[in-house]
Structures are given as structure tokens and as C-alpha cells.
Design an enzyme around this catalytic site. Sequence first.
Site, short mmCIF file in Angstrom:
data_model
loop_
_atom_site.label_atom_id
_atom_site.label_comp_id
_atom_site.label_asym_id
_atom_site.label_seq_id
_atom_site.Cartn_x
_atom_site.Cartn_y
_atom_site.Cartn_z
N ASP A 111 63.97 3.79 -27.80
CA ASP A 111 65.21 3.02 -27.86
C ASP A 111 65.27 2.25 -29.18
O ASP A 111 64.43 1.40 -29.43
CB ASP A 111 65.29 2.04 -26.68
CG ASP A 111 66.70 1.53 -26.44
OD1 ASP A 111 66.94 1.00 -25.34
OD2 ASP A 111 67.53 1.63 -27.35
N HIS A 166 68.17 6.33 -23.66
CA HIS A 166 69.55 6.30 -23.16
C HIS A 166 70.53 6.78 -24.22
O HIS A 166 70.36 6.55 -25.41
CB HIS A 166 69.91 4.90 -22.64
CG HIS A 166 70.13 3.86 -23.68
ND1 HIS A 166 71.36 3.57 -24.22
CD2 HIS A 166 69.25 3.00 -24.29
CE1 HIS A 166 71.26 2.58 -25.09
NE2 HIS A 166 69.99 2.21 -25.16
N GLU A 186 72.46 2.61 -19.29
CA GLU A 186 71.41 1.63 -19.65
C GLU A 186 72.03 0.31 -20.06
O GLU A 186 71.56 -0.76 -19.66
CB GLU A 186 70.54 2.19 -20.80
CG GLU A 186 69.28 1.37 -21.08
CD GLU A 186 69.46 0.25 -22.09
OE1 GLU A 186 68.51 -0.53 -22.26
OE2 GLU A 186 70.56 0.12 -22.68
N GLU A 187 73.10 0.37 -20.83
CA GLU A 187 73.68 -0.85 -21.37
C GLU A 187 74.32 -1.72 -20.28
O GLU A 187 74.55 -2.90 -20.50
CB GLU A 187 74.72 -0.51 -22.45
CG GLU A 187 74.15 0.18 -23.67
CD GLU A 187 73.24 -0.72 -24.50
OE1 GLU A 187 72.73 -0.25 -25.54
OE2 GLU A 187 73.00 -1.88 -24.09
N ASP A 210 71.36 2.22 -31.58
CA ASP A 210 71.22 1.92 -30.13
C ASP A 210 72.23 2.75 -29.32
O ASP A 210 73.29 2.24 -28.93
CB ASP A 210 71.46 0.41 -29.91
CG ASP A 210 71.10 0.00 -28.48
OD1 ASP A 210 71.50 -1.09 -28.07
OD2 ASP A 210 70.46 0.81 -27.77
ZN LIG Z 1 69.32 0.52 -26.25
#
Ligand SMILES: [Zn+2]
Length: 421
Positions: A330, A257, A301-302, A269
Site C-alpha cells: 500500500d 487495494h 479499503e478506503e 494510494d
Molecule cells: Zn491505501
Amino acid sequence: MLSLLRSSRLIFSLVSTTLIIGITGCPQSVSLSGSEIVEPQSAQSNVSPAAANRAATDVQALVSLGPRVAGTPVMDQASAYLIEEYRKAGYATKIQPFSYSKVEDQGSNLIVERTTITGRALNGSEAGNLSASLVAIPNVGQISDFEQVNVRGAIAIVERGEIRFSEKATNAAAAGAVGLIIVNNAPGDFSGSLGDGFDIPVLSLSQEQGRPLLKQAEREQLEITLNVNITERTVTGRNIIAHLAGVDQPSILVGGHYDSVQGSPGANDNASGTAVVLEMARNLANTPLAQQVWFVAFDGEEDGLHGSRAFVREADSQFLSNLKGMLNFDMVGINSALQASGTPTLTALVGTLDQPVSTVEGGIGGSDHVPFASADVPVLFFNRGQDANYHTPNDLQVEADLLNETTQIGLDVIRQVLGSR
Ligand SMILES: [Zn+2]
């Protein structure tokens, strides 16, 4: 537990609700703020310095845009950057849009003894303004921990760690709590999510603010007011799909992501995974293997794996069943130990590689490979473990060496799966 509001969300499967399974994180090594890049030790001696720096340069380019929150203008810039880089490497690209409703915090806090303590509403929390007594929960809020106290009609306060936020909230609601406060187990504030909405308001507090309150609640009876002020809006996300022209059915899908959470520049991240996927594409571009691989930068994604859920939802079953593997990267930019978890047939394969990667049996973690695993696609999840800067403004750092090492390991896995070694 499902409230009427949430069930109506489930009906509109095209507009999925906010659901994040948090991925747990870890400490870093070198800073990447501004224009500084630490020259990688180039584990792969046959890689030119420029090539060895490409992935780190991609991370810097994405981090320099600021937090990459799904549905914000920064994501237009981030997606434009990725599209340009994939095209420069020789790939055709397409944008896959999708939408979902997102809960946004309009300023949440609690009031105790006329003191206001600011916190953050967890994604999926119910809105609420309520007063009740505060009850400290032992340990981390397992069912057995709640059984040791009476939290019926009260607001529970518990420490972060070990189990997911959603499990703590489920246990709290099941024990009759009318609200929950989760205190960080590391310095600073944190954001996170609960999964498909909850019936009780849930607030996160920094360790600095929350631990003294937790200790005080262990000692004495406290009355507090909890204010979780949230609104909901529809977000449009954009997955970026890259593959060679004419490659309509890949054997392997490689992804990660490219969005980050509010307030976090998301170097580890997950600009790290996004850059590794792009670098793998560059490495394969002029090889026959590229005829069998798709590369995807997932959005949303988050907020709840929305990009990968949309991809799987919109893919036809033949496309998915023809996949020999989905490789998800990830948080691969710091920490020396690369871990691979997922489908046993693929983790067994990773185990045969002569590379610095360990395989993890059992739980596969919570990231974009999960919707593929749910659709019976063999998956591998690559991650380098805990990060104290996870989902914070300090997530600014990766290590170029680790990006290149991860890239080489990913390429080795592809060669193994496709039997081209
Ligand atoms: Zn992540």
C-alpha cells in the site's frame, strides 16, 4: 460510546459499517498525468524496458479512469482492466462481491461571524447541526491536551497529526465536547475516517481555512455553528482474486487495494500497490512458485478495510491457518525508503534480504493486512511512508523504478518464505 444506531450496524456483520484507518502518506517525484512516463533507471538490468514499464503502465491505466471510489462505475472499469491483465498472464480470476453501508457527505461546513467555511465530514462522523463556543485544543489532542482546557458542551478544534483521527474524536467526546474540527497539518483539504461511527459530528478543514481559525480561537472566545450533513447508502464492493487454475489453497496471499478516495486519482494510494501485486504475478506465472500463491486486489479499503474484512470473514479457518504469510502493498510508488512491518518472524526474514528495505518494529499500520493479522495469519505490510498528496487530487505520481524495486523485493520474500532460494 456505542450509540444504538451503530450497535444495529454491528449486528449485520454481513453489511459492515464504514471504518477506515487511515494510512499516513508523502511527497512525490515524477508526474504521471496524461501519457507521460519517466523511463525507469531499471535497477534490475535483466528486465526488458517493456517489462520494466509494465507496472508503471498499469498505474497509468488505473489513474486515467479517474478516482476509483468503491461502488462507483469506475470500479467496474478498474476491475475489468485487472481481470484482463491477470488472465493475459495466465491466471484464473474470480470476483468476490461484498456490501457495506457508507456515510456520504452532502455538504458540511461551519459558520463563524457570518462567514461560512466549507469542510468535509469524516467517515464515521455523526450527522449534526449545532451552535456552541469554539475551544482550541493544544498540540494534537492527546488526553493530556484536553485536560488543559474546558471543552464541556463546546466544539473543539485541533490540528491533525501524530495520533489517529479516531483517537482525537474519542478524547474530545470523553472531555465532553459536542463536536470536533480537525485542521490539516499540510496544505489543502483532506478526507479520512474515524472507524465504527462516533456520537459527535467531526469536520475536517484545510490548513488554509483552519489554521487562522485555530489561532483566533486560541486568542478569543468564538461562537460557531457546525453543520455536518451526511447520508448513508449501501455500497457493493468487488475483490478480484487471481490464481492458477486448481490452486485452491495457497501458502502465500499477496494483496493491495485498488480503490481510492473521492476526488483522488490514487496513483500512489494505491494503484502503485495494485500494480506491484500484478507485476509479481506476471513474474511468477511460469514458475513452480505460482502453485502456492494467490493474488488479490481488494476493494473498499478506503471506506474501512471492507474488502479484506470480507475476504477474511468468508474464508474458512483452515484456509487461513494454512497461510504462511499475507503480503500487503500500500503506497509503494514514491519515496526511496521501502518499509516492511508486521509479524516478527516475517520481518526478521526481510532483514536477511540483501535489498533496500528496512523493517519497522511495533505498530503494523492500518491497511488490508490488519484483518488477516487479526485472524492470526503472519503478515507483512510494505509501504514507503508519508505522502503530502495522500487522499488529494494531486495523487497522480509514482516512480517506475520504485515499483520495480518493490516487485523484486516482494518476489525475494516469497522465495524466502517458500524456501525456494
Ligand atoms: Zn491505501
